[in-house]
Design a protein around this motif. Structure first.
Motif: not given
Length: 517
Positions: A192-194, A200-205, A213-219, A504-508
């Motif tokens: 779901r993310y790349t 950061s990780l961005r959503r793989n639409s 889920g969020p467009d961006t997840i930060y690391l 743990v991120f089964y669904s966002l």
């Protein structure tokens, strides 16, 4: 030597205290995730507006090349699995379209139309290579110890096993990587993310399993579990998966979410007669062990000892599994009243003494030694509750607390107990071998040919799960207490996360940032 191997195994046992569609993504974006730090939106620790996770650049993102729990956590966003287990432990097919077990042969059909982030299709060769990588990895090798061969042909992977395993599909919640990248530190995602820009990780639409889920997840970089926990405290990240051995509690600015696991907390019963003298029929007979189980209120232990961080274990198999639903014989609450307990104890040859406790035929008070590792607060409280529950039926229990974990494991390994509170992390296929002869949780446990035969039948056909539960309840070699939950800790301003044992991120889909309202 066998004894020392058993001690080592026990130490390991008890220390336990995504297919995608095409995306026109540039392969150069893959390399950017581990370089630099992303510009995290300005937010307060108590009112987050973005999801910020910890990661360790040197560990990479490949769960086959490291045992890091943090890598496994984040892999749930980046890579799809063959299957996943839902929050209720139901089997859900992902990159696998079907998995069929027939004797020693397992056939896995790969879903069509799923791709990696660079547009290349996910193939059976990728799935086979990932299974092979799992077989030799530190994290997954033990669960796949029974695999003898993996072959890919067309859209099918054929797995050969040393012995039948009707529940093998439940082991396949493993990420599928490109066949050429199973050893790469930063494999091409297919989830779901790349990888996004600079940490950061961005959503793989275009992912086949994409969600809102969020467009961006930060690391944010962390070097250890302790640094991650302290980073959460100061607000540099706002979610982490708690360690199995951590005793978490939600604070003013944090919330703990729980998900079902196959971590079984049980009451070990020493049915092995001593070299001299005799042992209580409460331990050595099936009727005695069954009575001990019937006197224990598992719901009370889950709620009071584990503060709802666990749920009652009503059999040797997790009762949330579809194959065993409604087939359990054990009840979650105490099953016998005082009158029935008295009759059962009398049938075992016991009589009441003046103080209201039972004594044997020699007039000696029946005393059961319950061993527990006191370094784990949950188990220590459980021991106290069990003592009280058995005392209410007239059974005298002394709780022996071992504050040193090594001392505790030595006592268990040598059989220096009547009862003990243990925990074992069962694989998702409900492999009960730890409790059979030679297993890491088998010390003192009675071995039964009838139960072994019922288990062998279950391994060949999961539809016989009910018969296995019946055979187990008839013998009660150990007493299942609770299944312990896994824990995800996040900022109080985050809600709607759905977690499972597989991810743990089964669904966002329902993830919300309350400060952004």
């Amino acid at each position: 030597m066998a004894r020392f191997r058993r001690i080592a195994a026990l130490a390991l046992c008890f220390a336990l205290l995504a297919g995608c569609g095409r995306q026109a993504a540039s392969s150069t974006s893959s390399a950017s995730a581990a370089s630099g730090a992303a510009s995290v939106p300005e937010q307060s620790a108590g009112a987050p507006t973005a999801l910020v996770l910890g990661y360790t650049p040197s560990a990479g993102f490949n769960p086959y090349t490291t045992s890091s729990n943090l890598v496994e956590q984040n892999a749930g966003l980046l890579f799809e699995c063959l299957v996943e287990l839902s929050p209720e432990l139901s089997l859900e097919y992902r990159l696998a379209d079907s998995i069929v077990s027939a004797g020693e042969t397992v056939t896995i059909h790969i879903r069509s139309g799923c791709t990696f982030a660079d547009g290349t299709p996910v193939t059976a060769q990728d799935a086979a290579a990932s299974l092979e990588a799992a077989r030799v990895s530190e994290r997954y090798a033990a669960r796949f110890a029974g695999v003898t061969e993996v072959k890919a042909e067309g859209d099918t992977v054929t797995v050969t096993l040393a012995s039948p395993d009707s529940m093998f599909a439940y082991l396949c919640d493993i990420p599928v990587l490109k066949a050429a990248e199973t050893g790469a530190a930063q494999p091409t995602p297919n989830g779901r993310y790349t990888y996004g820009d600079s940490g950061s990780l961005r959503r793989n639409s275009s992912c086949a399993f994409a969600e809102n889920g969020p467009d961006t997840i930060y690391l944010t970089e962390v070097s250890s579990y302790e640094e991650m926990v302290s980073g959460f405290a100061v607000g540099s990240l706002n979610l982490y998966t708690a360690s199995d051995s951590a005793q978490t509690s939600a604070g003013f600015s944090s919330v703990s979410d729980y998900y079902k696991t196959n971590n079984l907390v049980f009451l070990g019963v020493n049915a092995t007669p001593p070299e001299s003298g005799t042992k209580s029929p409460l331990l050595t007979t099936a009727a005695g062990r069954a009575l001990l189980s019937q006197l224990i209120d598992r719901t009370q232990i889950a709620q009071k000892s584990y503060y709802a961080r666990a749920y009652p274990a009503t059999g040797c198999l997790n009762d949330h599994y579809d194959c065993v639903a409604d087939s359990h014989v054990i009840q979650s609450t105490a099953e016998v009243n005082a009158e029935q307990a008295a009759a059962d104890l009398a049938a075992l040859g016991y009589t009441l003494d003046a103080a209201g406790y039972y004594q044997d035929t020699d007039g000696q008070r029946v005393t059961l030694r319950l061993l527990v590792y006191s370094g784990n607060t949950y188990k220590r409280y459980a021991a106290s509750l069990i003592k009280d529950q058995l005392a209410a039926a007239g059974l005298y229990v002394t709780v022996e607390e071992a504050s040193d974990f090594d001392v505790y494991t030595q006592k268990v390994a040598s059989g220096d107990f009547d009862l003990y509170i243990g925990e074992v992390k069962l694989y998702n296929n409900m492999d009960m071998s730890p409790f059979f002869e030679g297993g890491q949780a088998s010390v003192g446990i009675v071995q039964s040919e009838a139960l072994a035969a019922a288990y062998t039948a279950f391994k060949a056909d999961q539809n016989t799960a009910g018969a296995l539960e019946t055979a187990f309840a008839a013998e009660m070699p150990f007493v299942p207490l609770v299944w312990r939950n896994g824990t995800v800790v996040h900022s109080s301003g985050i809600s709607g996360l759905s977690c499972s044992i597989s991810n743990v991120f089964y669904s966002l889909e329902g993830l919300r940032f309350d400060a952004a309202k």
